[in-house]
Design a protein around this motif. Structure first.
Motif, PDB file in Angstrom:
ATOM      1  N   MET A  46     -45.627 -48.992  14.725  1.00  2.82           N
ATOM      2  CA  MET A  46     -46.143 -49.551  13.468  1.00  2.82           C
ATOM      3  C   MET A  46     -46.885 -48.483  12.670  1.00  2.82           C
ATOM      4  N   LEU A  47     -47.736 -47.703  13.347  1.00  4.21           N
ATOM      5  CA  LEU A  47     -48.489 -46.649  12.668  1.00  4.21           C
ATOM      6  C   LEU A  47     -47.551 -45.660  11.988  1.00  4.21           C
ATOM      7  N   GLY A  48     -46.492 -45.272  12.704  1.00  4.35           N
ATOM      8  CA  GLY A  48     -45.525 -44.335  12.145  1.00  4.35           C
ATOM      9  C   GLY A  48     -44.952 -44.851  10.839  1.00  4.35           C
ATOM     10  N   ALA A  49     -44.568 -46.137  10.839  1.00  4.37           N
ATOM     11  CA  ALA A  49     -43.971 -46.718   9.646  1.00  4.37           C
ATOM     12  C   ALA A  49     -44.988 -46.786   8.503  1.00  4.37           C
ATOM     13  N   TYR A  50     -46.198 -47.256   8.808  1.00  2.00           N
ATOM     14  CA  TYR A  50     -47.212 -47.424   7.758  1.00  2.00           C
ATOM     15  C   TYR A  50     -47.627 -46.078   7.169  1.00  2.00           C
ATOM     16  N   VAL A  51     -47.897 -45.108   8.043  1.00  2.61           N
ATOM     17  CA  VAL A  51     -48.371 -43.811   7.540  1.00  2.61           C
ATOM     18  C   VAL A  51     -47.281 -43.143   6.718  1.00  2.61           C
ATOM     19  N   THR A  52     -46.014 -43.254   7.176  1.00  2.00           N
ATOM     20  CA  THR A  52     -44.919 -42.681   6.390  1.00  2.00           C
ATOM     21  C   THR A  52     -44.838 -43.350   5.019  1.00  2.00           C
ATOM     22  N   ALA A  53     -44.882 -44.680   5.012  1.00  2.00           N
ATOM     23  CA  ALA A  53     -44.785 -45.398   3.732  1.00  2.00           C
ATOM     24  C   ALA A  53     -45.921 -44.988   2.795  1.00  2.00           C
ATOM     25  N   LEU A  55     -47.701 -42.151   2.850  1.00  2.00           N
ATOM     26  CA  LEU A  55     -47.566 -40.757   2.410  1.00  2.00           C
ATOM     27  C   LEU A  55     -46.427 -40.592   1.408  1.00  2.00           C
ATOM     28  N   VAL A  56     -45.332 -41.334   1.604  1.00  2.00           N
ATOM     29  CA  VAL A  56     -44.220 -41.259   0.646  1.00  2.00           C
ATOM     30  C   VAL A  56     -44.704 -41.707  -0.727  1.00  2.00           C
ATOM     31  N   GLY A  57     -45.511 -42.758  -0.754  1.00  2.00           N
ATOM     32  CA  GLY A  57     -46.068 -43.205  -2.028  1.00  2.00           C
ATOM     33  C   GLY A  57     -47.000 -42.162  -2.632  1.00  2.00           C
ATOM     34  N   PRO A  64     -41.457 -34.274   4.381  1.00  2.00           N
ATOM     35  CA  PRO A  64     -42.835 -33.869   4.696  1.00  2.00           C
ATOM     36  C   PRO A  64     -43.709 -35.059   5.104  1.00  2.00           C
ATOM     37  N   ALA A  65     -43.516 -36.197   4.437  1.00  2.00           N
ATOM     38  CA  ALA A  65     -44.299 -37.397   4.779  1.00  2.00           C
ATOM     39  C   ALA A  65     -44.014 -37.813   6.212  1.00  2.00           C
ATOM     40  N   GLN A 123     -39.942 -46.743   0.702  1.00  2.00           N
ATOM     41  CA  GLN A 123     -38.828 -46.318  -0.145  1.00  2.00           C
ATOM     42  C   GLN A 123     -38.108 -45.144   0.503  1.00  2.00           C
ATOM     43  N   PRO A 124     -36.840 -45.321   0.880  1.00  2.21           N
ATOM     44  CA  PRO A 124     -36.112 -44.175   1.428  1.00  2.21           C
ATOM     45  C   PRO A 124     -35.757 -43.216   0.287  1.00  2.21           C
ATOM     46  N   PRO A 125     -35.595 -41.920   0.567  1.00  3.91           N
ATOM     47  CA  PRO A 125     -35.219 -40.974  -0.491  1.00  3.91           C
ATOM     48  C   PRO A 125     -33.814 -41.285  -1.000  1.00  3.91           C
ATOM     49  N   ASP A 126     -33.496 -40.761  -2.181  1.00  6.11           N
ATOM     50  CA  ASP A 126     -32.202 -41.058  -2.812  1.00  6.11           C
ATOM     51  C   ASP A 126     -31.031 -40.700  -1.901  1.00  6.11           C
ATOM     52  N   TRP A 127     -31.170 -39.551  -1.227  1.00  3.67           N
ATOM     53  CA  TRP A 127     -30.029 -39.087  -0.430  1.00  3.67           C
ATOM     54  C   TRP A 127     -29.811 -39.930   0.827  1.00  3.67           C
TER      55      TRP A 127
END
Lengths: 305, 332
Positions: A46-53, A55-57, A64-65, A123-127
């Motif tokens: 869960m932490l991995g998902a939240y922190v990534t989300a 940082l992406v924002g 990098p996020a 949000q996943p990147p465009d690619w």
């Protein structure tokens, strides 16, 4: 039933399987080497998902996020090991269950405090968004990426455990903890490293799952229990077993949900078949687990033969 | 846990106080308090039943919510069919609470017999994970049962009938009903603890191989304890459904299994009376801690589990005998 559906479901099953492997690999090492049950492993997911989300924002750059989130979760994992779990090695499993259950409540509530109770969107990147044609039908790129990342991680783990000095210590620690200690290895640092590694793998699974499932509180708990099933099927402490078990569980679960209602409809009424199919499919992997246990109580590929 | 004749004055004082409080409570006439106390009694019964395997047998079952849920669903399914006037597998539904107890005990015990036969082939960490997995299987089964509202569960409009001579809708009657079951079970479990059966189970916990060498088929003893514990937890499930007027898959959630373990350890594992104290402590915390926190800082009550989590960690690290150990001292 057509071949295209079967192929797509196979890919979906593989995707669930490699995600389960990322969760189960860290868990099974911790079980096998430290004889510790860690319910809070799902919290790292869960932490991995939240922190990534988050940082992406913030930085709007996915890779990098992701890298930062993995590092952060590994650090949290290391902290949890040093402050809490280190004191629980060798204690009754009951107290490990109690303490790690408490950690889950703490992490869930902490995330709720920081990010709110609503699911957030990663949000996943465009690619990685969009679909590509595969066998003549569109298939989401992100799912293919998950499979690729999962298989690459499995290869990396195989190299790490089978070919490096750290891996040698891990294998030796799983075989005979006291002997490794007696030979002068700082077992505490080794355990900390394994714990951080396991946390990072779980975070990777969570971050990759974020775009296709919702990033929400408690997201790690369902997959944690599936990972337990994987470990029991594969054999506790065995990373190879976790890989085989994960793919098996991923495929059986996905095939069951996709195909069972149609299969039952061959000899049952449609409405009955749908209802029964859904019920049986939701239980399929547990029945698989029970069958494996009945014939091989130590799992398919036990760590120590 | 000492025999009755060997208990010190602190034990006697505690038991007398607990019994007096339990009997007098409905006379206060506070409906809210009676309902709260009823919930405590129901969970105390489930926690004490769990202690049979957890404390006595040293088997960390992380799946007891499944048995609780099975018992609750007996009430829910009966209610639905009775309301619709339909049959279940060709049989007429019953709202009689005693028949529901029997059915819940048989179903929960039967499920425990089948799954326990598999679980008990393993030990330690594997046992924990497998009991959890089987409970989760049943959870998803009930979620997928659209016939009984799946995830949403069943809201009950009335309690089970007391066989014509008990009005369970009456708060005080239902309270004493639950209390009677708890006291009966505690008395039975207390006898069991000191019986030959209980000593074999405890011996198997300490050293299974030695007990086997002495000629005891410990697998069968442990399986019996597991089934017994599950059956009583199923009965607690019937009471739970009636206490809350609701049945849903949430009762089978693994969080509930965790909470039952928390109650047992908080109160004092392997003491039978400890889990009762633990259930009371846990439910009182759940009820009042949020309000207390709101008094300290408005809005913080919502996050009370942020406090509960570390508290459990501390209990796991330091407190081994639980609340009962603090109150009566001694212990082993």
């Amino acid at each position: 039933m057509d071949l295209l559906l079967l192929l797509q479901q196979t890919l979906n099953g593989l995707q669930l399987g490699v995600m389960l492997f990322l969760m189960a690999a860290g868990l099974t090492l911790i079980f096998g080497i430290m004889d510790l049950i860690n319910l809070a492993h799902g919290s790292f997911y869960m932490l991995g998902a939240y922190v990534t989300a988050w940082l992406v924002g913030l930085v709007d750059a996915f890779l990098p996020a992701l890298a930062l989130a993995l590092l952060a979760t590994a650090a949290v994992g290391y902290l949890v090991e040093v402050t809490t779990l280190r004191r629980l090695y060798g204690r009754d499993h009951l107290y490990q269950v109690l303490a790690t259950f408490g950690l889950i409540l703490f992490f869930n509530e902490g995330i709720k405090l920081l990010f709110g109770p609503q699911p957030i969107f990663l949000q996943p990147p465009d690619w990685l968004s969009g679909q590509i044609p595969l066998f003549g039908a569109p298939y989401p790129i992100i799912r293919l990426a998950i499979i690729a990342v999962g298989l690459a991680s499995a290869l990396l783990l195989w190299w790490l455990i089978g070919r490096t000095r750290l891996g040698m210590l891990i294998r030796a620690g799983a075989d005979d903890r006291e002997m490794v200690q007696a030979l002068g290895v700082d077992i505490a640092r080794l355990f900390g490293a394994i714990f951080a590694l396991g946390a990072a793998l779980a975070a990777l699974a969570g971050a990759m799952a974020g775009p296709i499932l919702a990033v929400r509180i408690g997201m790690g708990e369902d997959i944690l229990i599936l990972a337990f099933v994987v470990i029991v099927i594969g054999g506790i402490g065995s990373v190879r077993g976790a890989f085989v078990g994960a793919l098996l569980v991923g495929l059986v679960d996905t095939y069951g949900r996709a195909l069972l209602p149609d299969l039952l409809a061959v000899f049952l009424e449609r409405t009955v078949a749908d209802a029964a199919g859904a019920s049986i499919a939701s239980m399929a992997i547990y029945i698989l687990m029970a069958l494996v246990l009945a014939f091989r109580p130590r799992g398919l590929l036990p760590a120590r033969a | 846990m000492p025999r009755f004749s060997e208990m010190g004055w602190r034990w006697h004082l505690l038991l007398a106080f607990a019994l007096l409080l339990a009997f007098a409570l409905p006379w206060l006439g506070d409906d809210y308090l009676t309902k709260l106390a009823t919930r405590i009694l129901v969970f105390a019964l489930a926690a004490a039943a769990l202690d049979l395997v957890l404390g006595l047998g040293g088997l960390v079952s992380f799946g007891h919510a499944a048995f609780l849920g099975l018992g609750a669903y007996v009430v829910g399914v009966m209610f639905v069919h009775d309301f619709e006037g339909t049959t279940i597998l060709g049989l007429a539904p019953t709202q009689n609470v005693f028949l529901q107890f029997l059915l819940a005990a048989v179903l929960a015990g039967g499920f425990a017999l089948v799954t326990g036969a598999v679980c008990l082939r393993t030990r330690g960490v594997a046992f924990i994970m497998i009991t959890l997995a089987f409970a989760q299987m049943l959870f998803y089964f009930f979620v997928s049962l659209r016939r009984y509202n799946g995830e949403d569960g069943i809201a009950l409009w009335n309690r089970s009938s007391g066989g014509g001579w008990l009005d369970l809708e009456d708060l005080a009657v239902f309270y004493y009903f639950a209390l009677a079951f708890l006291v009966l079970f505690l008395a039975f479990a207390f006898r069991l603890y000191h019986s030959r059966f209980g000593r074999v189970i405890r011996g198997s916990k300490d050293n299974d191989r030695r007990m086997q060498a002495l000629g005891f088929p410990t697998y069968r003893y442990r399986l019996t304890a597991y089934v017994l514990s599950a059956a009583v937890t199923g009965v607690a499930g019937v009471l739970l459904a009636n206490a809350t007027y609701f049945v849903g898959p949430a009762y089978l959630s693994w969080h509930v299994s965790g909470q039952l373990i928390v109650m047992v350890v908080l109160g004092g594992i392997g003491t039978l009376f400890g889990p009762v104290l633990g259930a009371a402590l846990f439910i009182l915390m759940e009820e009042f801690l949020p309000d207390l926190l709101d008094l300290v800082a408005t809005g913080s009550g919502e996050y009370w589990q942020l406090l509960l989590g570390p508290l459990l960690v501390v209990v796991a690290l330091f407190a081994r005998r639980g609340l009962l150990g603090v109150l009566v001292g001694g212990g082993r």
